[in-house]
Design an enzyme around this catalytic site. Structure first.
Site, PDB file in Angstrom:
ATOM      1  N   GLY A 112      12.375   5.182 -21.452  1.00  0.00           N
ATOM      2  CA  GLY A 112      13.621   5.112 -22.186  1.00  0.00           C
ATOM      3  C   GLY A 112      14.049   3.672 -22.334  1.00  0.00           C
ATOM      4  O   GLY A 112      13.523   2.774 -21.675  1.00  0.00           O
ATOM      5  N   PRO A 113      15.004   3.413 -23.214  1.00  0.00           N
ATOM      6  CA  PRO A 113      15.449   2.041 -23.480  1.00  0.00           C
ATOM      7  C   PRO A 113      16.187   1.439 -22.291  1.00  0.00           C
ATOM      8  O   PRO A 113      16.568   2.135 -21.341  1.00  0.00           O
ATOM      9  CB  PRO A 113      16.371   2.199 -24.690  1.00  0.00           C
ATOM     10  CG  PRO A 113      16.830   3.617 -24.632  1.00  0.00           C
ATOM     11  CD  PRO A 113      15.702   4.400 -24.054  1.00  0.00           C
ATOM     12  N   GLY A 172      18.739   0.294 -19.747  1.00  0.00           N
ATOM     13  CA  GLY A 172      20.049   0.787 -19.366  1.00  0.00           C
ATOM     14  C   GLY A 172      20.196   2.288 -19.317  1.00  0.00           C
ATOM     15  O   GLY A 172      21.254   2.794 -18.913  1.00  0.00           O
ATOM     16  N   THR A 174      14.674   3.804 -14.029  1.00  0.00           N
ATOM     17  CA  THR A 174      14.273   3.407 -12.679  1.00  0.00           C
ATOM     18  C   THR A 174      15.013   4.234 -11.637  1.00  0.00           C
ATOM     19  O   THR A 174      14.432   4.644 -10.619  1.00  0.00           O
ATOM     20  CB  THR A 174      14.522   1.906 -12.462  1.00  0.00           C
ATOM     21  OG1 THR A 174      13.789   1.167 -13.438  1.00  0.00           O
ATOM     22  CG2 THR A 174      14.069   1.480 -11.071  1.00  0.00           C
ATOM     23  N   GLU A 181       7.924  -1.304 -12.881  1.00  0.00           N
ATOM     24  CA  GLU A 181       7.397  -2.307 -13.799  1.00  0.00           C
ATOM     25  C   GLU A 181       7.742  -3.739 -13.406  1.00  0.00           C
ATOM     26  O   GLU A 181       7.170  -4.678 -13.929  1.00  0.00           O
ATOM     27  CB  GLU A 181       7.873  -2.041 -15.226  1.00  0.00           C
ATOM     28  CG  GLU A 181       9.377  -2.125 -15.412  1.00  0.00           C
ATOM     29  CD  GLU A 181       9.767  -1.880 -16.859  1.00  0.00           C
ATOM     30  OE1 GLU A 181       8.875  -1.812 -17.720  1.00  0.00           O
ATOM     31  OE2 GLU A 181      10.969  -1.754 -17.126  1.00  0.00           O
ATOM     32  N   TYR A 192      15.388 -13.366 -24.037  1.00  0.00           N
ATOM     33  CA  TYR A 192      16.725 -12.937 -24.438  1.00  0.00           C
ATOM     34  C   TYR A 192      17.521 -14.076 -25.073  1.00  0.00           C
ATOM     35  O   TYR A 192      18.399 -13.843 -25.908  1.00  0.00           O
ATOM     36  CB  TYR A 192      17.482 -12.365 -23.240  1.00  0.00           C
ATOM     37  CG  TYR A 192      16.951 -11.028 -22.771  1.00  0.00           C
ATOM     38  CD1 TYR A 192      16.624 -10.036 -23.683  1.00  0.00           C
ATOM     39  CD2 TYR A 192      16.779 -10.751 -21.420  1.00  0.00           C
ATOM     40  CE1 TYR A 192      16.145  -8.801 -23.268  1.00  0.00           C
ATOM     41  CE2 TYR A 192      16.302  -9.514 -20.988  1.00  0.00           C
ATOM     42  CZ  TYR A 192      15.983  -8.549 -21.918  1.00  0.00           C
ATOM     43  OH  TYR A 192      15.500  -7.336 -21.503  1.00  0.00           O
ATOM     44  N   ASP A 213       8.200   4.058 -13.557  1.00  0.00           N
ATOM     45  CA  ASP A 213       9.377   3.903 -14.423  1.00  0.00           C
ATOM     46  C   ASP A 213       8.993   3.268 -15.757  1.00  0.00           C
ATOM     47  O   ASP A 213       9.825   2.633 -16.406  1.00  0.00           O
ATOM     48  CB  ASP A 213      10.480   3.101 -13.729  1.00  0.00           C
ATOM     49  CG  ASP A 213      10.145   1.630 -13.542  1.00  0.00           C
ATOM     50  OD1 ASP A 213       8.956   1.263 -13.640  1.00  0.00           O
ATOM     51  OD2 ASP A 213      11.086   0.839 -13.293  1.00  0.00           O
ATOM     52  N   GLU A 230      19.731  -9.717 -18.049  1.00  0.00           N
ATOM     53  CA  GLU A 230      20.118  -8.857 -19.162  1.00  0.00           C
ATOM     54  C   GLU A 230      21.457  -9.240 -19.796  1.00  0.00           C
ATOM     55  O   GLU A 230      21.889  -8.594 -20.759  1.00  0.00           O
ATOM     56  CB  GLU A 230      20.193  -7.396 -18.691  1.00  0.00           C
ATOM     57  CG  GLU A 230      18.865  -6.848 -18.197  1.00  0.00           C
ATOM     58  CD  GLU A 230      18.989  -5.463 -17.594  1.00  0.00           C
ATOM     59  OE1 GLU A 230      17.953  -4.843 -17.338  1.00  0.00           O
ATOM     60  OE2 GLU A 230      20.132  -5.012 -17.350  1.00  0.00           O
TER      61      GLU A 230
END
Length: 228
Positions: free
Chosen positions: A25-26, A28, A32, A49, A61, A99, A160
């Site tokens: 999944g994306p 957030g 995990t 990961e 980022y 994850d 992030e």
């Protein structure tokens, strides 16, 4: 509270369990968190990961175009090495929860790389991913972009803090497209927008009971809004 198969009333002798589960999944969405809890419940090894080890990630980022290729190649080398090391160690009875799904790497490549970079990435990917096993079950957690952004802000991970809503929306759409066509393993698509898998044991237990029924094809888990 630690949730076990016994506490869920599940007998592994009568209920065949997937031996290799990948949670996806994306950013957030809680993959995990779910992977950690599943590994504890099932008594499986946990494979993460380890994004924090990527030295290019924060630079990515800050400037996606300039740093996309080294970021993506680092993740690819890291994950394929990990997958093969674990497969060799668990050659007789692999039992693990990850994850991430290795095939997901190409999704990020399509979102972040230009045409020539994608061609180079694909050449490396094809060489490195031979003999990498497919999971027995893939769990895809999905949620709207605004929910993802709020969860990212709340957890406050340093790498992030520069993630923007536009990039997150692009990534979220890419995930939806990727799993729309995914057919290499049984797939459970979970609406994770209104469930709290970290702190609500009822939400978690209900999901575990459902996912252990997923045997083939694509299944959907869409819990009722407002369920406590």
């Amino acid at each position: 509270m630690e949730i076990t198969l016994d506490s869920l009333g599940i007998d592994p002798e009568r209920t065949p369990l997937p031996r290799y589960i990948a949670v996806e999944g994306p950013i957030g969405v809680g993959k995990t968190t779910l992977a950690r809890r599943l590994a504890t419940t099932l008594g499986y090894r946990l494979m993460l990961e380890m994004a924090e080890e990527n030295p290019f990630l924060e630079r990515f980022y800050q400037n996606r175009k300039a740093n996309a290729l080294p970021t993506q190649l680092y993740f690819l080398f890291q994950r394929t090495r990990q997958q093969k090391e674990w497969s060799q160690a668990d050659i007789f009875q692999p039992a693990r929860v990850a994850d991430y799904l290795l095939e997901k790497d190409s999704l990020f490549a399509q979102v972040t790389l230009d045409v020539e970079e994608q061609r180079l990435y694909q050449m490396v990917y094809d060489q490195l991913t031979t003999d990498v096993p497919s999971p027995d079950l893939v769990i895809y957690l999905q949620a709207p972009t605004d929910v993802l952004l709020e969860r990212i802000r709340r957890r406050g991970a340093h790498s992030e803090h520069l993630i923007g809503a536009d990039y997150l929306a692009l990534l979220n759409n890419a995930y939806a497209d990727f799993f729309h066509y995914y057919d290499r393993a049984p797939l459970l698509i979970v609406n994770a927008a209104q469930i709290n898998l970290a702190e609500n044991d009822t939400h978690y237990q209900d999901l575990v009971r459902y996912l252990l029924q997923t045997r083939r094809g694509v299944q959907y888990y869409n819990p009722h809004a407002g369920k406590n």
